[in-house]
Design a protein around this motif. Structure first.
Motif, PDB file in Angstrom:
ATOM      1  N   SER A 157       0.873  -1.170   0.000  1.00 52.69           N
ATOM      2  CA  SER A 157       0.000   0.000   0.000  1.00 52.69           C
ATOM      3  C   SER A 157       0.909   1.218   0.000  1.00 52.69           C
ATOM      4  N   TRP A 158       0.830   2.011  -1.085  1.00 51.83           N
ATOM      5  CA  TRP A 158       1.760   3.131  -1.252  1.00 51.83           C
ATOM      6  C   TRP A 158       1.328   4.357  -0.451  1.00 51.83           C
ATOM      7  N   HIS A 159       2.298   5.058   0.070  1.00 48.37           N
ATOM      8  CA  HIS A 159       2.086   6.366   0.696  1.00 48.37           C
ATOM      9  C   HIS A 159       1.667   7.374  -0.367  1.00 48.37           C
ATOM     10  N   ASN A 160       0.704   8.238  -0.028  1.00 49.91           N
ATOM     11  CA  ASN A 160       0.255   9.294  -0.937  1.00 49.91           C
ATOM     12  C   ASN A 160       1.121  10.528  -0.686  1.00 49.91           C
ATOM     13  N   PRO A 161       2.067  10.834  -1.579  1.00 46.71           N
ATOM     14  CA  PRO A 161       3.077  11.861  -1.283  1.00 46.71           C
ATOM     15  C   PRO A 161       2.497  13.270  -1.223  1.00 46.71           C
ATOM     16  N   ASP A 162       3.225  14.136  -0.524  1.00 50.75           N
ATOM     17  CA  ASP A 162       2.870  15.557  -0.448  1.00 50.75           C
ATOM     18  C   ASP A 162       4.110  16.389  -0.764  1.00 50.75           C
ATOM     19  N   GLU A 163       4.067  17.670  -0.411  1.00 55.11           N
ATOM     20  CA  GLU A 163       5.163  18.580  -0.767  1.00 55.11           C
ATOM     21  C   GLU A 163       6.512  18.113  -0.215  1.00 55.11           C
ATOM     22  N   SER A 164       6.505  17.502   0.949  1.00 55.27           N
ATOM     23  CA  SER A 164       7.768  17.086   1.568  1.00 55.27           C
ATOM     24  C   SER A 164       8.427  15.926   0.839  1.00 55.27           C
ATOM     25  N   ASP A 165       7.706  15.277  -0.076  1.00 54.73           N
ATOM     26  CA  ASP A 165       8.240  14.109  -0.782  1.00 54.73           C
ATOM     27  C   ASP A 165       8.690  14.442  -2.194  1.00 54.73           C
ATOM     28  N   ALA A 166       8.842  15.733  -2.504  1.00 58.09           N
ATOM     29  CA  ALA A 166       9.115  16.150  -3.879  1.00 58.09           C
ATOM     30  C   ALA A 166      10.385  15.517  -4.444  1.00 58.09           C
ATOM     31  N   LEU A 167      11.374  15.239  -3.607  1.00 60.56           N
ATOM     32  CA  LEU A 167      12.656  14.743  -4.097  1.00 60.56           C
ATOM     33  C   LEU A 167      12.747  13.225  -4.133  1.00 60.56           C
ATOM     34  N   LEU A 168      11.667  12.533  -3.795  1.00 62.67           N
ATOM     35  CA  LEU A 168      11.680  11.077  -3.928  1.00 62.67           C
ATOM     36  C   LEU A 168      11.812  10.702  -5.401  1.00 62.67           C
ATOM     37  N   GLY A 169      12.693   9.738  -5.678  1.00 64.46           N
ATOM     38  CA  GLY A 169      12.911   9.309  -7.054  1.00 64.46           C
ATOM     39  C   GLY A 169      12.525   7.858  -7.266  1.00 64.46           C
ATOM     40  N   LEU A 170      12.689   7.394  -8.478  1.00 67.58           N
ATOM     41  CA  LEU A 170      12.370   6.005  -8.788  1.00 67.58           C
ATOM     42  C   LEU A 170      13.218   5.032  -7.984  1.00 67.58           C
ATOM     43  N   GLU A 171      14.449   5.428  -7.676  1.00 74.32           N
ATOM     44  CA  GLU A 171      15.296   4.561  -6.850  1.00 74.32           C
ATOM     45  C   GLU A 171      14.699   4.376  -5.461  1.00 74.32           C
ATOM     46  N   ASP A 172      14.071   5.437  -4.920  1.00 72.08           N
ATOM     47  CA  ASP A 172      13.402   5.314  -3.627  1.00 72.08           C
ATOM     48  C   ASP A 172      12.216   4.360  -3.727  1.00 72.08           C
ATOM     49  N   TYR A 173      11.455   4.455  -4.804  1.00 68.51           N
ATOM     50  CA  TYR A 173      10.316   3.554  -4.980  1.00 68.51           C
ATOM     51  C   TYR A 173      10.783   2.110  -5.126  1.00 68.51           C
ATOM     52  N   LEU A 174      11.909   1.919  -5.781  1.00 66.17           N
ATOM     53  CA  LEU A 174      12.444   0.571  -5.928  1.00 66.17           C
ATOM     54  C   LEU A 174      12.908   0.011  -4.590  1.00 66.17           C
ATOM     55  N   GLU A 175      13.669   0.816  -3.851  1.00 64.33           N
ATOM     56  CA  GLU A 175      14.269   0.304  -2.625  1.00 64.33           C
ATOM     57  C   GLU A 175      13.262   0.235  -1.482  1.00 64.33           C
TER      58      GLU A 175
END
Length: 587
Positions: free
Chosen positions: A269-287
């Motif tokens: 179940s994925w977190h619904n990102p907000d402004e504080s998550d702007a710098l999350l990248g695909l590598e974060d989603y993978l790991e």
């Protein structure tokens, strides 16, 4: 945002000036984007110019098209004077009155215009992308001008208005008011009779959240059989929507059905990102999405091999993870991860060279505009994403719905799938930029250039058997695009083609009427078969593809059954559906 091209302004005054100018331009583009409906005017202008210049330099084709337009106009006049009814297969014109005068000539003119523009936008010398864009935009204009959108001139609207003495128009006004209130975050004046709330009416399969990080929760479902298959099933859904597309109502919940067949099932179940998550990248989603939760499953199941499955973008991400794990050296910390017993990809693309309608409006200019729009708030909102899908399918998702809601006065019949579809999520700016650029623009995964932990991966390294599902009417992941994985992997691959679309084709429970699918397995070393001829050797089966998949999972496991696994008390964080599924930010 495309961080690969961001200038380093820390040491060079010229670079600092360039960065400041770029930031100012970005704000200007974001402010002007609503004027163009979020579309890049540069992309539109380039496509139109490509078409207009090629038309201007092909006088013979222009003359042929002009003659065709004249002939079509004469045919329309003939139709108006009493010609035969037009094609009745168009769902917009199903009402019998469309086959009678004066409406039949309108239908004929509409179809003639659509045929003419499909021909006129296919000019020799145009780039393929500009051909697709001009054809798509012409279709959008024609759909908007269709007689099916004629309001009180629509025969069904006229009939309904006469029967109800205008009551349908009153109901339509109330539907419009409720739609406006929902857009403003207000409760509708007439709430739907049936609610579909996660954990109450949908996403109710009993389970526990057994692991959580900043980006995802891992749900383990409670067993419904005394013994289970030794290998657990780990499902990675797309992060564009909430996970419970695969756990809707009890009768059509994929995870519940798998549990009933004796599988230990985990889902993200994925977190619904907000402004504080702007710098999350695909590598974060993978790991934090795939690898961290895979490690948690390994701890909970004693290192048993895992059947991993991914749906839509979750399948794309899973294929990247599987390729990274299979390469020499694997991934950092890979020793703590359980091995994959198999990989299942459900309506998931790995080659984006021909992405279908989703790629029509994706090019460098459009991606740059999206990046500028995201830079203001740090994410792409759920409303923006929903608007993009609606624009791509405006005939079904805009015009037909407006006709029924505003003119016929019909309220939407609530369903679990519609409620899920409205429960949108956001996408962090960096991640979405990387996804568009690496997958759509550069096709890095298919070309063996997609980097994981600094090293490119190749899907050809995957040695686990694959089960891949495509859906016949899929506009998000066209099945022929999904099929291209045959050219990227060398091992055993079972490909299933099922009817229906991207969502309904996957949520296709046993007992669902009018469902069928075809299956064909390619063994290592088998020659290439193109998708057009794939069906020649495929086995056609009636009914849902779920039992076919379940039998495949069982056949590709160890065959052992173990005592049913319940979530360890010390690992339980809360009951399913967890907390992240309830995150709903105002856009």
């Amino acid at each position: 945002m495309d961080t690969t091209s961001t200038p380093d302004a820390s040491t060079d005054p010229e670079q600092a000036a360039r960065a400041a100018a770029q930031a100012l331009d970005s704000r200007f583009h974001a402010a002007a984007a609503p004027l163009w409906g979020g579309l890049s005017p540069i992309s539109l202008a380039l496509a139109f110019t490509d078409w207009a210049l090629h038309l201007a330099t092909q006088p013979a084709q222009a003359a042929r098209l002009a003659a065709g337009a004249q002939q079509a106009a004469l045919q329309c006049w003939g139709q108006a004077l009493g010609g035969a009814p037009d094609d009745t297969r168009d769902p917009r014109f199903r009402h019998p009155a469309w086959q009678q005068w004066p409406w039949a000539p309108m239908v004929h003119a509409q179809h003639a215009a659509e045929r003419w523009w499909a021909d006129a936008t296919a000019l020799r010398g145009m780039t393929a992308h500009h051909q697709e864009m001009t054809r798509f935009l012409a279709r959008q204009w024609l759909d908007m001008l269709s007689p099916a959108n004629a309001g009180l001139a629509h025969p069904e609207v006229l009939q309904r208005t006469a029967e109800r003495l205008g009551g349908n128009l009153v109901d339509g006004a109330l539907n419009a008011l409720d739609a406006w209130r929902r857009d403003q975050g207000l409760a509708p004046l007439r709430p739907p009779a049936q609610a579909y709330r996660p954990g109450v009416e949908v996403a109710v399969t009993p389970g526990r959240v057994v692991h959580r990080n900043a980006l995802s929760e891992l749900i383990q479902y409670l067993p419904l059989t005394a013994n289970v298959q030794a290998e657990p099933v780990f499902i990675v859904p797309s992060w564009i929507m909430k996970y419970y597309i695969l756990d809707l109502s009890p009768h059509n919940s994929m995870v519940r059905w798998l549990v009933e067949q004796g599988h230990t099932v985990y889902i993200l179940s994925w977190h619904n990102p907000d402004e504080s998550d702007a710098l999350l990248g695909l590598e974060d989603y993978l790991e934090q999405g795939v690898l961290d939760n895979l490690a948690a499953i390994g701890r909970l199941c004693g290192g048993q091999p895992v059947h991993a499955a991914g749906y839509c973008l979750g399948g794309t991400l899973l294929s990247i993870a599987a390729a990274a794990l299979a390469r020499p050296g694997g991934v950092a910390g890979g020793a703590a991860l359980p091995p994959l017993a198999s990989v299942s990809l459900l309506a998931a693309e790995t080659d984006f060279a021909e992405p279908g309608e989703m790629g029509v409006l994706i090019d460098e200019s459009q991606v740059a505009l999206i990046e500028d729009m995201m830079a203001e708030r740090g994410f792409l909102s759920g409303r923006q994403m929903a608007g993009s899908f609606a624009y791509l399918h405006s005939r079904e998702l805009v015009w037909s719905q407006r006709l029924r809601a505003l003119w016929l006065g019909e309220a939407d019949a609530p369903s679990d799938l519609m409620a899920w579809n409205a429960d949108t999520t956001r996408m962090p700016a960096v991640m979405h930029s990387e996804y568009l650029r690496r997958c759509y623009l550069r096709n890095e995964l298919a070309e063996g250039r997609y980097p994981v932990q600094g090293r490119p991966v190749s899907l050809g390294d995957i040695r686990q058997p694959l089960f891949v599902v495509g859906t016949e009417q899929d506009h998000v992941s066209p099945w022929k695009s999904v099929y291209k994985i045959h050219r990227l992997v060398d091992g055993e691959l079972s490909f299933v083609l099922t009817n229906a679309g991207h969502n309904a084709g996957i949520v296709s429970e046993p007992g669902h009427p009018r469902r069928h699918h075809a299956l064909r397995t390619r063994a290592p070393g088998d020659p290439w078969v193109d998708p057009e001829h794939w069906a020649d050797g495929a086995e056609r089966r009636e009914g849902s593809w779920w039992p076919t998949w379940q039998a495949w999972l069982t056949a590709h496991g160890s065959g052992r059954r173990v005592k049913a696994r319940t979530p360890p008390v010390e690992s339980v964080l809360c009951d399913a559906p967890g907390t992240y599924v309830h995150e709903c930010h105002a856009d």
